[in-house]
Design a protein around this motif. Structure first.
Motif, PDB file in Angstrom:
ATOM      1  N   ALA A 435      34.309  58.582-118.208  1.00 18.42           N
ATOM      2  CA  ALA A 435      33.474  58.963-117.361  1.00 18.42           C
ATOM      3  C   ALA A 435      32.867  60.394-117.558  1.00 18.42           C
ATOM      4  O   ALA A 435      33.417  61.416-117.863  1.00 18.42           O
ATOM      5  CB  ALA A 435      33.809  58.917-115.842  1.00 18.42           C
ATOM      6  N   THR A 436      31.565  60.542-117.186  1.00 17.99           N
ATOM      7  CA  THR A 436      31.002  61.930-117.428  1.00 17.99           C
ATOM      8  C   THR A 436      30.753  62.663-116.053  1.00 17.99           C
ATOM      9  O   THR A 436      30.105  61.834-115.052  1.00 17.99           O
ATOM     10  CB  THR A 436      29.583  61.933-118.199  1.00 17.99           C
ATOM     11  N   VAL A 437      30.886  63.892-115.872  1.00 15.97           N
ATOM     12  CA  VAL A 437      30.812  64.487-114.687  1.00 15.97           C
ATOM     13  C   VAL A 437      30.094  66.031-115.020  1.00 15.97           C
ATOM     14  O   VAL A 437      30.174  66.365-116.175  1.00 15.97           O
ATOM     15  CB  VAL A 437      31.996  65.123-114.138  1.00 15.97           C
ATOM     16  N   GLN A 438      29.592  66.626-114.119  1.00 19.19           N
ATOM     17  CA  GLN A 438      28.800  67.754-114.411  1.00 19.19           C
ATOM     18  C   GLN A 438      29.016  68.827-113.388  1.00 19.19           C
ATOM     19  O   GLN A 438      28.950  68.492-112.116  1.00 19.19           O
ATOM     20  CB  GLN A 438      27.087  67.209-114.452  1.00 19.19           C
ATOM     21  N   ILE A 439      29.239  69.981-113.858  1.00 21.46           N
ATOM     22  CA  ILE A 439      29.347  71.240-112.998  1.00 21.46           C
ATOM     23  C   ILE A 439      28.337  72.233-113.488  1.00 21.46           C
ATOM     24  O   ILE A 439      28.179  72.457-114.812  1.00 21.46           O
ATOM     25  CB  ILE A 439      30.738  71.730-112.695  1.00 21.46           C
ATOM     26  N   CYS A 440      28.070  73.054-112.511  1.00 21.01           N
ATOM     27  CA  CYS A 440      27.290  73.845-112.738  1.00 21.01           C
ATOM     28  C   CYS A 440      27.695  75.454-112.805  1.00 21.01           C
ATOM     29  O   CYS A 440      28.737  75.790-112.033  1.00 21.01           O
ATOM     30  CB  CYS A 440      26.035  74.140-111.763  1.00 21.01           C
ATOM     31  N   GLY A 441      27.276  76.179-113.643  1.00 21.11           N
ATOM     32  CA  GLY A 441      27.777  77.571-113.505  1.00 21.11           C
ATOM     33  C   GLY A 441      26.693  78.804-113.832  1.00 21.11           C
ATOM     34  O   GLY A 441      25.842  78.292-114.476  1.00 21.11           O
ATOM     35  N   ASP A 614      40.125  69.016-124.400  1.00 23.24           N
ATOM     36  CA  ASP A 614      40.542  70.374-124.108  1.00 23.24           C
ATOM     37  C   ASP A 614      41.489  70.422-123.121  1.00 23.24           C
ATOM     38  O   ASP A 614      42.364  71.095-123.176  1.00 23.24           O
ATOM     39  CB  ASP A 614      39.098  71.195-123.726  1.00 23.24           C
ATOM     40  N   LEU A 615      41.297  69.811-121.824  1.00 21.57           N
ATOM     41  CA  LEU A 615      42.111  70.089-120.474  1.00 21.57           C
ATOM     42  C   LEU A 615      43.045  68.802-120.252  1.00 21.57           C
ATOM     43  O   LEU A 615      42.806  67.886-120.524  1.00 21.57           O
ATOM     44  CB  LEU A 615      41.361  70.548-119.257  1.00 21.57           C
ATOM     45  N   GLU A 629      37.411  66.404-121.531  1.00 29.95           N
ATOM     46  CA  GLU A 629      37.075  67.042-122.655  1.00 29.95           C
ATOM     47  C   GLU A 629      35.847  67.919-121.918  1.00 29.95           C
ATOM     48  O   GLU A 629      35.014  67.520-121.326  1.00 29.95           O
ATOM     49  CB  GLU A 629      36.450  66.121-123.494  1.00 29.95           C
ATOM     50  N   VAL A 630      35.699  69.209-122.245  1.00 31.94           N
ATOM     51  CA  VAL A 630      34.716  70.014-121.702  1.00 31.94           C
ATOM     52  C   VAL A 630      33.819  70.378-122.631  1.00 31.94           C
ATOM     53  O   VAL A 630      33.886  70.595-123.783  1.00 31.94           O
ATOM     54  CB  VAL A 630      35.441  71.255-121.216  1.00 31.94           C
ATOM     55  N   LYS A 631      32.426  70.030-122.370  1.00 30.09           N
ATOM     56  CA  LYS A 631      31.056  70.420-122.994  1.00 30.09           C
ATOM     57  C   LYS A 631      30.160  71.370-122.575  1.00 30.09           C
ATOM     58  O   LYS A 631      29.790  71.281-121.517  1.00 30.09           O
ATOM     59  CB  LYS A 631      30.651  68.831-123.453  1.00 30.09           C
ATOM     60  N   GLY A 632      30.192  72.495-123.329  1.00 32.05           N
ATOM     61  CA  GLY A 632      29.099  73.364-122.811  1.00 32.05           C
ATOM     62  C   GLY A 632      27.677  73.256-123.082  1.00 32.05           C
ATOM     63  O   GLY A 632      27.364  72.006-123.972  1.00 32.05           O
ATOM     64  N   PRO A 633      26.796  73.741-123.116  1.00 27.22           N
ATOM     65  CA  PRO A 633      25.470  73.598-123.487  1.00 27.22           C
ATOM     66  C   PRO A 633      25.350  73.377-125.144  1.00 27.22           C
ATOM     67  O   PRO A 633      25.784  74.060-125.850  1.00 27.22           O
ATOM     68  CB  PRO A 633      24.520  74.993-123.174  1.00 27.22           C
ATOM     69  N   GLY A 652      45.206  53.522-119.591  1.00 27.73           N
ATOM     70  CA  GLY A 652      44.816  53.529-118.177  1.00 27.73           C
ATOM     71  C   GLY A 652      45.020  55.066-117.700  1.00 27.73           C
ATOM     72  O   GLY A 652      45.228  55.215-116.637  1.00 27.73           O
ATOM     73  N   ILE A 653      44.902  55.941-118.541  1.00 29.99           N
ATOM     74  CA  ILE A 653      44.950  57.538-118.203  1.00 29.99           C
ATOM     75  C   ILE A 653      43.694  57.903-117.889  1.00 29.99           C
ATOM     76  O   ILE A 653      42.602  57.469-118.904  1.00 29.99           O
ATOM     77  CB  ILE A 653      45.591  58.319-119.284  1.00 29.99           C
ATOM     78  N   ASP A 654      43.446  58.654-116.670  1.00 33.58           N
ATOM     79  CA  ASP A 654      42.113  58.914-116.317  1.00 33.58           C
ATOM     80  C   ASP A 654      41.731  59.886-117.517  1.00 33.58           C
ATOM     81  O   ASP A 654      41.927  60.978-117.420  1.00 33.58           O
ATOM     82  CB  ASP A 654      42.155  59.376-115.006  1.00 33.58           C
ATOM     83  N   VAL A 655      40.337  59.854-117.723  1.00 31.75           N
ATOM     84  CA  VAL A 655      39.629  60.543-118.754  1.00 31.75           C
ATOM     85  C   VAL A 655      38.289  60.808-118.425  1.00 31.75           C
ATOM     86  O   VAL A 655      37.689  59.900-117.804  1.00 31.75           O
ATOM     87  CB  VAL A 655      39.546  60.040-120.114  1.00 31.75           C
ATOM     88  N   GLU A 656      38.024  62.111-118.300  1.00 30.04           N
ATOM     89  CA  GLU A 656      36.297  62.627-118.150  1.00 30.04           C
ATOM     90  C   GLU A 656      35.858  63.294-119.321  1.00 30.04           C
ATOM     91  O   GLU A 656      36.552  64.098-119.761  1.00 30.04           O
ATOM     92  CB  GLU A 656      36.271  63.200-116.603  1.00 30.04           C
ATOM     93  N   VAL A 657      34.645  63.444-119.233  1.00 26.54           N
ATOM     94  CA  VAL A 657      33.898  64.199-120.198  1.00 26.54           C
ATOM     95  C   VAL A 657      33.076  65.142-119.249  1.00 26.54           C
ATOM     96  O   VAL A 657      32.158  64.820-118.263  1.00 26.54           O
ATOM     97  CB  VAL A 657      32.916  63.772-121.111  1.00 26.54           C
ATOM     98  N   CYS A 658      33.515  66.379-119.102  1.00 27.64           N
ATOM     99  CA  CYS A 658      32.791  67.356-118.058  1.00 27.64           C
ATOM    100  C   CYS A 658      31.774  68.106-118.926  1.00 27.64           C
ATOM    101  O   CYS A 658      32.250  69.133-119.767  1.00 27.64           O
ATOM    102  CB  CYS A 658      33.992  68.077-117.587  1.00 27.64           C
ATOM    103  N   HIS A 659      30.614  68.234-118.505  1.00 25.16           N
ATOM    104  CA  HIS A 659      29.510  68.921-118.975  1.00 25.16           C
ATOM    105  C   HIS A 659      29.106  70.083-118.167  1.00 25.16           C
ATOM    106  O   HIS A 659      28.909  69.916-116.748  1.00 25.16           O
ATOM    107  CB  HIS A 659      28.190  68.231-119.152  1.00 25.16           C
ATOM    108  N   VAL A 660      29.209  71.154-118.649  1.00 26.17           N
ATOM    109  CA  VAL A 660      29.071  72.450-117.855  1.00 26.17           C
ATOM    110  C   VAL A 660      27.821  73.106-118.259  1.00 26.17           C
ATOM    111  O   VAL A 660      27.693  73.187-119.481  1.00 26.17           O
ATOM    112  CB  VAL A 660      30.037  73.613-118.059  1.00 26.17           C
TER     113      VAL A 660
END
Length: 679
Positions: A435-441, A614-615, A629-633, A652-660
């Motif tokens: 699943a992909t999530v997005q956080i802003c910075g 990454d995390l 897994e964290v991805k920057g620009p 069954g381990i929860d995995v996310e791709v986090c786009h910053v």
């Protein structure tokens, strides 16, 4: 020899010299560099697997005997100079007067080492540019002033450049080349210089290399034995307990060892050239190495012998290292635009399967790219991709990369080739995506978008700037995951080391433990690791699957308490704050998940030790765990990362791709939709 000891020697070190053997006078305390130097040589000489090498050339034992006959002060000074870069050293740069009793005493020791044949003093005829490189800045300025060159220049490089330019443009009135005059004056400035005698230096380097080979070149000991032993002593580190057990020779002959040494030296040179963007030098080295490598590959008897060896033993061959030299050289050729030769070179590497087979995926990839760029031959490229996809030597992430490339090229193919692609079941390989999530910075005020690490303003008061991973960890701490690290799989590898400790360091497999200074068996990252221990590995996996998570946590606790702080490549003991911290982490898994994770590491550690997201964040109270897994620009998932994400999701381990993304940056707010073939 007092308290200078390197490491505690227990009873299992039968036949090896101990630290106290190094001096006849127990009151003498030797400096660590001499103590470790002599200790390594004596222990290597006693290694039974190297006796045929020492007997093949008496210079080994004669050099050691001559060295041991030297006074301790001479030994100390020699090792001091031996550890420096091998070059001519001006006397004024040897600042050892305090250590060796003053200027006259030091000069006397230097003279004695020259007379004993361990140092050279007379400078041989050398080129002018090399001679100028030996001069100090002050000497260069005096020389340039004499010839009215660059009197206002303060840089060594600029003075040398101007002097070399002058000798090309000017002759003296009497017809004597200016080069000869400058050469003579420069040589006169270097009347008191010394260099470690090359042949004897090479002998000692061979001893260190043999010691490194058994310890493992990538360990703290293997990278730099003399300083590594000191570091172990300072940090009070010990190695895992195992039985050194071998019944064969690491190098079949003296010639094989010397060829290995030459190949390793060439690889170091190639790697340095590439790292410093000296592609022309890398190209020269490639063409110099190619005929030597071809001779090895064309030797049918040698190829048959190498094919019969387990993969880890082939790493101690000249062919293995020369193959890597060619690989680096081909990258240099591509950088220089010599694509035709690069294509032929990669094809040559693929024509053999003995050396460096785990890089075949990379070679297939480069061949297919070059076929398209050089000859515009999509069908030939596709057929090479199909051949690579079916190659049993390829690792999963390599096969996925070739499948992706093949899918992207389908529209360019002829009907016949497209039909061939459709028939290839292996070419349908695909993976799921987390699943992909997005956080802003907010970007740091001085941060510019583009290449390099992107840093953001942290939300936490005590941190001014944060990487994309640190920013993501802050976010997950606020969402019920109080524990978390940016470790790229270190914690999971720790679990593998803990649950498989006695399997990894078992004594039933011969020839993989050849030194008490090994941090892991020699075959840890090879397929032969599983094949040699299949029964015990399957038994351990079955045990893990049948135990409750509480019993597994207790098992992890027992291993931690029994082996904590032992030096191993698998476990970073500092990653866990305490044994309770470890227990809380283990309890976030199910026994089945741990079984499958351990199986993955045990069957293909060489392939899966990298590429982990990454995390890792978890909550020991709710026993929840998440991998991110964290991805920057502008970042994208690598094929290794996609394979890991797919595997973790299957468990069954929860995995996310986090786009910053940067706040207010329209360019970065692009679609995060997945490709159709990743569904």
């Amino acid at each position: 020899m007092g308290d200078i000891g390197i490491i505690e020697i227990d009873a299992s070190w039968e036949g090896q010299a101990t630290v106290d053997d190094l001096s006849d006078d127990p009151a003498i305390k030797l400096p660590y560099y001499l103590e470790n130097f002599v200790w390594i040589i004596r222990n290597t000489l006693k290694d039974s697997s190297f006796q045929h090498i020492f007997e093949g050339d008496p210079v080994f034992s004669s050099t050691v005997q001559t060295f041991e006959q030297l006074d301790t002060s001479l030994q100390r000074l020699y090792v001091r100079l031996f550890l420096r870069k091998h070059a001519w050293i001006r006397r004024e740069r040897m600042r050892y007067e305090t250590e060796f009793g003053g200027t006259e005493a030091l000069n006397g020791l230097l003279k004695s080492l020259v007379e004993a044949g361990f140092l050279e003093r007379n400078l041989p005829r050398t080129s002018l540019d090399q001679l100028l490189g030996m001069l100090s800045l002050a000497q260069l300025k005096d020389l340039s002033k004499s010839f009215k060159v660059g009197t206002s220049v303060s840089s060594r490089e600029e003075i040398v450049k101007l002097l070399m330019k002058k000798v090309k443009e000017q002759r003296t009135p009497f017809g004597v080349p200016l080069r000869e005059i400058i050469h003579r004056k420069a040589a006169e400035m270097l009347t008191n210089i010394h260099r470690v005698e090359p042949k004897r230096r090479q002998v000692f380097l061979h001893f260190l290399s043999l010691f490194q080979a058994t310890a493992g070149f990538s360990t703290i000991i293997g990278q730099n034995p003399i300083f590594g032993l000191l570091q172990l002593h300072i940090d009070n580190l010990t190695f895992p307990t195992f039985k050194v057990h071998f019944d064969d020779k690491l190098f079949p002959s003296l010639d094989a060892f010397l060829a290995f040494e030459a190949a390793r030296e060439a690889l170091d040179e190639a790697f340095t050239s590439f790292e410093r963007s000296r592609y022309e030098k890398g190209k020269v080295l490639y063409y110099k190495t190619l005929p030597v490598w071809e001779k090895l590959v064309d030797d049918e008897k040698l190829t048959k012998e190498m094919s019969a060896l387990p993969p880890y033993k082939r790493r101690f061959s000249a062919g293995y290292h020369y193959t890597k030299v060619l690989e680096i050289g081909l990258e240099c050729l591509e950088r220089l635009g010599d694509k035709s030769d690069a294509l032929n070179g990669y094809m040559q590497l693929l024509d053999q399967e003995v050396y460096v087979p785990h890089h075949r995926g990379k070679w297939y990839n480069r061949v297919t790219i070059l076929l398209l760029r050089l000859d515009k031959r999509p069908d030939a490229s596709a057929k090479m991709l199909l051949k690579g996809i079916r190659d049993p030597c390829l690792r999963p992430y390599q096969r996925l990369e070739l499948c992706d490339r093949l899918r992207r090229s389908v529209k360019q193919l002829s009907a016949a080739t497209r039909k061939e692609v459709d028939k290839c079941k292996e070419a349908t390989m695909s993976v799921k995506r987390g699943a992909t999530v997005q956080i802003c910075g907010r970007l740091c005020p001085t941060e510019k978008m583009g290449k390099g690490k992107t840093t953001f303003l942290s939300h936490e008061v005590d941190v001014l700037a944060a990487s994309v991973e640190e920013l993501a960890l802050e976010n997950y701490r606020k969402h019920d995951f109080p524990e978390g690290v940016h470790d790229e799989g270190t914690l999971f590898r720790c679990l593998y080391g803990i649950f498989f400790w006695d399997v990894i360091y078992c004594e039933s497999v011969p020839n993989v433990f050849r030194s008490n200074f090994q941090a892991a068996p020699l075959d840890l990252a090879c397929s032969s690791f599983f094949n040699s221990r299949e029964a015990v590995i399957k038994s351990r996996l079955k045990e893990i699957s049948e135990l409750t998570i509480e019993k597994l946590a207790n098992l992890a606790k027992e291993t931690w308490e029994a082996h904590t702080n032992k030096y191993t490549v698998l476990i970073n003991w500092d990653r866990f704050k305490s044994v309770e911290h470890l227990v809380g982490f283990v309890q976030c898994f199910s026994p089945k998940q741990l079984e499958k994770l351990m199986e993955r590491y045990a069957t293909d550690y060489g392939s899966v030790r990298s590429g982990f997201p990454d995390l890792t964040v978890w909550n020991p109270q709710s026993r929840k765990i998440k991998v991110i897994e964290v991805k920057g620009p502008n970042d994208q998932l690598s094929h290794k990362q996609r394979i890991w994400i797919d595997f973790l999701m299957d468990l069954g381990i929860d995995v996310e791709v986090c786009h910053v993304v940067a706040t207010g940056s329209k360019k970065l707010k692009r679609s995060l939709s997945t490709n159709s073939y990743d569904q």
